[in-house]
Structure formats: C-alpha cells, structure tokens
Design a protein around this motif. Structure first.
Motif, PDB file in Angstrom:
ATOM      1  N   MET A  57      97.923  10.478 -40.618  1.00 25.72           N
ATOM      2  CA  MET A  57      96.831  11.435 -40.458  1.00 25.72           C
ATOM      3  C   MET A  57      96.691  12.224 -41.752  1.00 25.72           C
ATOM      4  SD  MET A  57      96.244  14.287 -37.481  1.00 25.72           S
ATOM      5  CE  MET A  57      97.759  15.174 -37.854  1.00 25.72           C
ATOM      6  N   PHE A  58      95.483  12.243 -42.296  1.00 26.48           N
ATOM      7  CA  PHE A  58      95.149  12.957 -43.526  1.00 26.48           C
ATOM      8  C   PHE A  58      94.261  14.117 -43.107  1.00 26.48           C
ATOM      9  CE2 PHE A  58      92.347  13.762 -47.105  1.00 26.48           C
ATOM     10  CZ  PHE A  58      93.171  13.671 -48.206  1.00 26.48           C
ATOM     11  N   THR A  59      94.770  15.361 -43.206  1.00 29.61           N
ATOM     12  CA  THR A  59      94.033  16.486 -42.646  1.00 29.61           C
ATOM     13  C   THR A  59      93.789  17.612 -43.634  1.00 29.61           C
ATOM     14  OG1 THR A  59      93.958  18.092 -40.841  1.00 29.61           O
ATOM     15  CG2 THR A  59      96.124  17.557 -41.692  1.00 29.61           C
ATOM     16  N   ASP A  60      92.649  18.248 -43.460  1.00 26.36           N
ATOM     17  CA  ASP A  60      92.334  19.486 -44.146  1.00 26.36           C
ATOM     18  C   ASP A  60      93.271  20.561 -43.589  1.00 26.36           C
ATOM     19  OD1 ASP A  60      91.065  21.516 -45.527  1.00 26.36           O
ATOM     20  OD2 ASP A  60      89.141  21.312 -44.506  1.00 26.36           O
ATOM     21  N   ILE A  61      93.442  21.648 -44.302  1.00 29.45           N
ATOM     22  CA  ILE A  61      94.293  22.738 -43.824  1.00 29.45           C
ATOM     23  C   ILE A  61      93.483  23.798 -43.097  1.00 29.45           C
ATOM     24  CG2 ILE A  61      95.883  24.576 -44.531  1.00 29.45           C
ATOM     25  CD1 ILE A  61      97.057  21.763 -44.709  1.00 29.45           C
ATOM     26  N   VAL A  62      92.380  24.240 -43.696  1.00 30.65           N
ATOM     27  CA  VAL A  62      91.542  25.279 -43.104  1.00 30.65           C
ATOM     28  C   VAL A  62      90.363  24.608 -42.418  1.00 30.65           C
ATOM     29  CG1 VAL A  62      90.155  27.327 -43.557  1.00 30.65           C
ATOM     30  CG2 VAL A  62      92.219  26.910 -44.900  1.00 30.65           C
ATOM     31  N   MET A  63      90.331  24.723 -41.075  1.00 33.27           N
ATOM     32  CA  MET A  63      89.274  24.084 -40.300  1.00 33.27           C
ATOM     33  C   MET A  63      88.790  25.019 -39.206  1.00 33.27           C
ATOM     34  SD  MET A  63      90.632  20.178 -39.804  1.00 33.27           S
ATOM     35  CE  MET A  63      92.162  20.652 -39.007  1.00 33.27           C
ATOM     36  N   PRO A  64      87.596  24.746 -38.666  1.00 39.66           N
ATOM     37  CA  PRO A  64      87.087  25.536 -37.553  1.00 39.66           C
ATOM     38  C   PRO A  64      87.750  25.131 -36.236  1.00 39.66           C
ATOM     39  CG  PRO A  64      85.552  23.789 -38.073  1.00 39.66           C
ATOM     40  CD  PRO A  64      86.649  23.738 -39.114  1.00 39.66           C
ATOM     41  N   ALA A  65      87.317  25.728 -35.168  1.00 41.89           N
ATOM     42  CA  ALA A  65      87.745  25.395 -33.795  1.00 41.89           C
ATOM     43  C   ALA A  65      89.123  25.944 -33.466  1.00 41.89           C
ATOM     44  CB  ALA A  65      87.672  23.887 -33.537  1.00 41.89           C
ATOM     45  N   GLY A  66      89.593  26.935 -34.226  1.00 39.84           N
ATOM     46  CA  GLY A  66      90.818  27.629 -33.859  1.00 39.84           C
ATOM     47  C   GLY A  66      92.112  26.878 -34.095  1.00 39.84           C
ATOM     48  N   MET A  67      92.078  25.821 -34.890  1.00 41.44           N
ATOM     49  CA  MET A  67      93.297  25.056 -35.155  1.00 41.44           C
ATOM     50  C   MET A  67      93.326  24.675 -36.631  1.00 41.44           C
ATOM     51  SD  MET A  67      94.592  21.478 -33.408  1.00 41.44           S
ATOM     52  CE  MET A  67      95.216  22.203 -31.905  1.00 41.44           C
ATOM     53  N   THR A  68      94.359  25.106 -37.336  1.00 38.73           N
ATOM     54  CA  THR A  68      94.511  24.731 -38.742  1.00 38.73           C
ATOM     55  C   THR A  68      95.101  23.331 -38.847  1.00 38.73           C
ATOM     56  OG1 THR A  68      96.786  25.529 -38.980  1.00 38.73           O
ATOM     57  CG2 THR A  68      95.012  27.153 -39.330  1.00 38.73           C
ATOM     58  N   GLY A  69      95.097  22.790 -40.033  1.00 39.58           N
ATOM     59  CA  GLY A  69      95.720  21.495 -40.250  1.00 39.58           C
ATOM     60  C   GLY A  69      97.214  21.521 -39.976  1.00 39.58           C
ATOM     61  N   VAL A  70      97.846  22.649 -40.270  1.00 43.58           N
ATOM     62  CA  VAL A  70      99.281  22.796 -39.976  1.00 43.58           C
ATOM     63  C   VAL A  70      99.506  22.785 -38.469  1.00 43.58           C
ATOM     64  CG1 VAL A  70     101.286  24.305 -40.219  1.00 43.58           C
ATOM     65  CG2 VAL A  70      99.718  24.002 -42.146  1.00 43.58           C
ATOM     66  N   ASP A  71      98.677  23.529 -37.730  1.00 41.20           N
ATOM     67  CA  ASP A  71      98.775  23.523 -36.261  1.00 41.20           C
ATOM     68  C   ASP A  71      98.573  22.114 -35.721  1.00 41.20           C
ATOM     69  OD1 ASP A  71      98.986  26.344 -36.304  1.00 41.20           O
ATOM     70  OD2 ASP A  71      96.820  26.606 -35.992  1.00 41.20           O
ATOM     71  N   LEU A  72      97.583  21.429 -36.258  1.00 40.37           N
ATOM     72  CA  LEU A  72      97.290  20.066 -35.824  1.00 40.37           C
ATOM     73  C   LEU A  72      98.466  19.146 -36.082  1.00 40.37           C
ATOM     74  CD1 LEU A  72      95.522  17.712 -34.901  1.00 40.37           C
ATOM     75  CD2 LEU A  72      94.516  17.683 -37.208  1.00 40.37           C
ATOM     76  N   ALA A  73      99.046  19.222 -37.263  1.00 37.25           N
ATOM     77  CA  ALA A  73     100.187  18.363 -37.596  1.00 37.25           C
ATOM     78  C   ALA A  73     101.357  18.607 -36.648  1.00 37.25           C
ATOM     79  CB  ALA A  73     100.608  18.595 -39.041  1.00 37.25           C
ATOM     80  N   ARG A  74     101.617  19.872 -36.355  1.00 39.31           N
ATOM     81  CA  ARG A  74     102.717  20.194 -35.419  1.00 39.31           C
ATOM     82  C   ARG A  74     102.453  19.614 -34.025  1.00 39.31           C
ATOM     83  NH1 ARG A  74     102.989  26.124 -37.664  1.00 39.31           N
ATOM     84  NH2 ARG A  74     104.534  25.822 -39.293  1.00 39.31           N
ATOM     85  N   GLU A  75     101.225  19.794 -33.556  1.00 33.45           N
ATOM     86  CA  GLU A  75     100.891  19.297 -32.220  1.00 33.45           C
ATOM     87  C   GLU A  75     100.888  17.774 -32.188  1.00 33.45           C
ATOM     88  OE1 GLU A  75     100.061  19.204 -28.180  1.00 33.45           O
ATOM     89  OE2 GLU A  75     100.901  20.780 -29.453  1.00 33.45           O
ATOM     90  N   ALA A  76     100.374  17.147 -33.219  1.00 35.22           N
ATOM     91  CA  ALA A  76     100.377  15.682 -33.280  1.00 35.22           C
ATOM     92  C   ALA A  76     101.814  15.150 -33.292  1.00 35.22           C
ATOM     93  CB  ALA A  76      99.618  15.211 -34.522  1.00 35.22           C
ATOM     94  N   LYS A  77     102.679  15.805 -34.045  1.00 28.82           N
ATOM     95  CA  LYS A  77     104.085  15.369 -34.095  1.00 28.82           C
ATOM     96  C   LYS A  77     104.769  15.567 -32.743  1.00 28.82           C
ATOM     97  CE  LYS A  77     108.315  15.741 -36.698  1.00 28.82           C
ATOM     98  NZ  LYS A  77     109.020  16.331 -37.830  1.00 28.82           N
ATOM     99  N   ARG A  78     104.421  16.663 -32.061  1.00 31.21           N
ATOM    100  CA  ARG A  78     104.991  16.901 -30.733  1.00 31.21           C
ATOM    101  C   ARG A  78     104.562  15.802 -29.767  1.00 31.21           C
ATOM    102  NH1 ARG A  78     103.985  18.580 -25.866  1.00 31.21           N
ATOM    103  NH2 ARG A  78     101.781  18.990 -26.168  1.00 31.21           N
ATOM    104  N   ARG A  79     103.289  15.433 -29.823  1.00 31.62           N
ATOM    105  CA  ARG A  79     102.757  14.416 -28.919  1.00 31.62           C
ATOM    106  C   ARG A  79     103.160  12.998 -29.296  1.00 31.62           C
ATOM    107  NH1 ARG A  79      96.598  16.124 -27.282  1.00 31.62           N
ATOM    108  NH2 ARG A  79      97.030  18.311 -26.863  1.00 31.62           N
ATOM    109  N   ARG A  80     103.297  12.772 -30.607  1.00 28.94           N
ATOM    110  CA  ARG A  80     103.619  11.433 -31.096  1.00 28.94           C
ATOM    111  C   ARG A  80     104.685  11.516 -32.157  1.00 28.94           C
ATOM    112  NH1 ARG A  80      98.208   8.218 -31.912  1.00 28.94           N
ATOM    113  NH2 ARG A  80      99.670   6.788 -32.815  1.00 28.94           N
ATOM    114  N   PRO A  81     105.929  11.729 -31.771  1.00 25.98           N
ATOM    115  CA  PRO A  81     107.006  11.942 -32.734  1.00 25.98           C
ATOM    116  C   PRO A  81     107.262  10.761 -33.675  1.00 25.98           C
ATOM    117  CG  PRO A  81     107.877  11.765 -30.494  1.00 25.98           C
ATOM    118  CD  PRO A  81     106.392  11.778 -30.392  1.00 25.98           C
ATOM    119  N   ASP A  82     106.741   9.597 -33.330  1.00 27.85           N
ATOM    120  CA  ASP A  82     106.919   8.426 -34.202  1.00 27.85           C
ATOM    121  C   ASP A  82     105.910   8.439 -35.325  1.00 27.85           C
ATOM    122  OD1 ASP A  82     104.821   8.023 -32.381  1.00 27.85           O
ATOM    123  OD2 ASP A  82     105.018   5.849 -32.522  1.00 27.85           O
TER     124      ASP A  82
END
Length: 82
Positions: A57-82
């Motif tokens: 996953m290649f993500t921007d850091i500052v994004m709309p919709a109340g979730m930063t790229g860092v938040d997204l990466a953490r949640e994605a890793k939680r959901r898909r640790p592989d």
C-alpha cells in the motif's frame, strides 16, 4: 542506465489528489504492477476488505475523511498483519 526490475504484484495507491494519484499510478503500472486506487483511508480499508491481492500500500500522509496515512497503515496492519 540499468534496466529497472518489473513486478507483477498489486499495489494499492491511496491519494486524495487525483493528479498525484494518476501520476503515481502511471509510473507504477509502467513497471508492470497492477494498481488499485483509493482516495482516502476509509475507501482504502474497503478495498482491502474486497481483495486479498494487495501486496503493498502506497499512501499519502495527510488525507481527508478523518484518517491520516499513518492511521490507515496501523489499521491495515491490524487487519492484515501479513
């Protein structure tokens, strides 16, 4: 100039600016990768729920919709640790 290695994996691009997203998508596809796209964190999480094919996953850091790229990466890793 050396040959640039090509890939076949699927990369999820998460970027709210359409011009940046289109540019990155073109560059990554030119290297042989398949691209999925999302314009914010919640959309990216939905894409991740719908497919197991995403290798990176290649993500921007500052994004709309109340979730930063860092938040997204953490949640994605939680959901898909592989």
């Amino acid at each position: 100039m050396e040959d640039v290695p090509e890939g076949q994996e699927t990369i999820l691009i998460v970027e709210d600016d359409a011009r940046v997203r289109d540019t990155v998508e073109g560059m990554i596809e030119s290297l042989g990768y398949h691209v999925l796209r999302a314009n914010n964190g919640p959309h990216a999480l939905k894409v991740l729920e719908e497919t197991d094919e995403v290798a990176l996953m290649f993500t921007d850091i500052v994004m709309p919709a109340g979730m930063t790229g860092v938040d997204l990466a953490r949640e994605a890793k939680r959901r898909r640790p592989d």
